[in-house]
Design a protein around this motif. Structure first.
Motif, PDB file in Angstrom:
ATOM      1  N   GLU A  48      17.461   4.381   3.362  1.00 18.52           N
ATOM      2  CA  GLU A  48      16.911   3.240   2.633  1.00 18.52           C
ATOM      3  C   GLU A  48      16.399   2.206   3.633  1.00 18.52           C
ATOM      4  O   GLU A  48      17.028   1.937   4.656  1.00 18.52           O
ATOM      5  N   GLY A  49      15.241   1.645   3.332  1.00 21.24           N
ATOM      6  CA  GLY A  49      14.655   0.644   4.213  1.00 21.24           C
ATOM      7  C   GLY A  49      13.595   1.205   5.132  1.00 21.24           C
ATOM      8  O   GLY A  49      12.906   0.446   5.827  1.00 21.24           O
ATOM      9  N   GLN A  50      13.465   2.533   5.155  1.00 15.72           N
ATOM     10  CA  GLN A  50      12.429   3.145   5.980  1.00 15.72           C
ATOM     11  C   GLN A  50      11.058   2.774   5.414  1.00 15.72           C
ATOM     12  O   GLN A  50      10.864   2.751   4.199  1.00 15.72           O
ATOM     13  N   LYS A  51      10.106   2.501   6.279  1.00 19.01           N
ATOM     14  CA  LYS A  51       8.801   1.990   5.859  1.00 19.01           C
ATOM     15  C   LYS A  51       8.100   2.945   4.906  1.00 19.01           C
ATOM     16  O   LYS A  51       7.945   4.127   5.186  1.00 19.01           O
ATOM     17  N   LYS A  58      11.468   4.724  -0.369  1.00 15.15           N
ATOM     18  CA  LYS A  58      12.661   4.159  -0.982  1.00 15.15           C
ATOM     19  C   LYS A  58      13.591   5.289  -1.421  1.00 15.15           C
ATOM     20  O   LYS A  58      13.160   6.224  -2.107  1.00 15.15           O
TER      21      LYS A  58
END
Length: 296
Positions: free
Chosen positions: A216-219, A222
């Motif tokens: 989670e949070g990877q460019k 989601k």
């Protein structure tokens, strides 16, 4: 609830002495109380009726009661036998239980009442039919996940409405992936890969692409996980996003995984676990049409 019992005896003017007895013990003789039980009281002592009352009746009051009447000529007796009925009450029942699939369980339900209550066990489930046991004890060997849920113990003896208590049985089992579908999405559009798994305790999900874990949070990506599914969302699909993704579902009893493919338009995909490949025939179609037009 206080249960009252009134015992009445009809008399006339020929009676000289009268008494109520329980077995061989005198309760009342005339107006005189002979027993020490405060629950026994004199209701009436008239020329036509001699009656007593027992308050808060319990099972120990069961037995024969005799009205003894003395006249000038000879004594007379009238006897009644009291049967005390008690509504059922569940006094002991198993606690909620958690068991791994394939294990054995034994559920207990103990009830009191007069007459003795009938005990039945029932599985509260849409698929359950009828009773699973007509005994105080319910034994299940090699339990399956379909046998999880609530089990209801019912005690009945026709004195009052049956009393019921429930026991929750939780059957633990490793994850099983029930649904996962590859998806085709054009570049620049939003794409979603979803993986559904059944497990108790609920599964934890992880996503991988080429042995690299997605977090989670990877460019542009989601990862959303709930109790029974996990969803991987691409907000703006690029060529680099296409490929094979692995969904891993795990709990304390084990893990399982499935491969899901995100592919673009024009890709041929065989089955959920197949590999995407570009189809050359689609690219040749415009050239073939052009050749035919030039020919004519």
């Amino acid at each position: 609830i206080i249960f009252l019992l009134s015992l009445r005896c009809s008399v006339d003017n020929r009676v000289t002495r009268v008494a109520w007895l329980n077995r061989s013990s005198i309760l009342y003789a005339g107006n005189d109380k002979w027993c020490l039980d405060p629950r026994v009281v004199l209701l009436s002592n008239t020329k036509t009726e001699y009656s007593i009352q027992i308050q808060d009746v319990d099972v120990y009051d069961e037995g024969p009661y005799t009205c003894s009447v003395q006249t000038d000529n000879h004594p007379k007796t009238s006897r009644v036998h009291l049967i005390v009925q008690v509504s059922p009450k569940i006094v002991e029942i198993s606690s909620d239980i958690s068991i791994n699939e394939g294990g054995n369980i034994s559920l207990t339900c103990i009830a009191t009442g007069r007459p003795d209550p009938t005990i039945t066990w029932r599985h509260i489930s849409p698929k359950a039919v009828g009773f699973v046991s007509e005994d105080e004890y319910l034994e299940i060997t090699g339990i399956t996940r379909e046998q999880s849920g609530e089990y209801e113990c019912s005690a009945s003896n026709d004195v009052a409405t049956p009393v019921v208590r429930r026991v929750k049985v939780t059957v633990n089992y490793p994850p099983y992936i029930s649904d996962a579908k590859s998806t085709g999405v054009p570049v620049g559009q939003k794409g979603i890969l979803q993986c559904e798994a059944s497990a108790v305790p609920a599964a934890e999900f992880q996503w991988y692409k080429d042995d690299k874990r997605l977090v989670e949070g990877q460019k542009g990506v989601k990862v959303e996980s709930k109790a029974f599914f996990s969803r991987l969302t691409f907000f703006n699909v690029s060529e680099q996003d296409y490929g094979n993704y692995t969904c891993v579902a795990s709990n304390k009893l084990g893990n399982t995984n499935v491969s899901i493919i995100l592919y673009g338009p024009g890709a041929v995909h065989d089955g959920n676990n197949g590999t995407s490949r570009r189809a050359g025939c689609i690219g040749l179609l415009p050239l073939l049409l052009l050749h035919l037009l030039l020919k004519f």
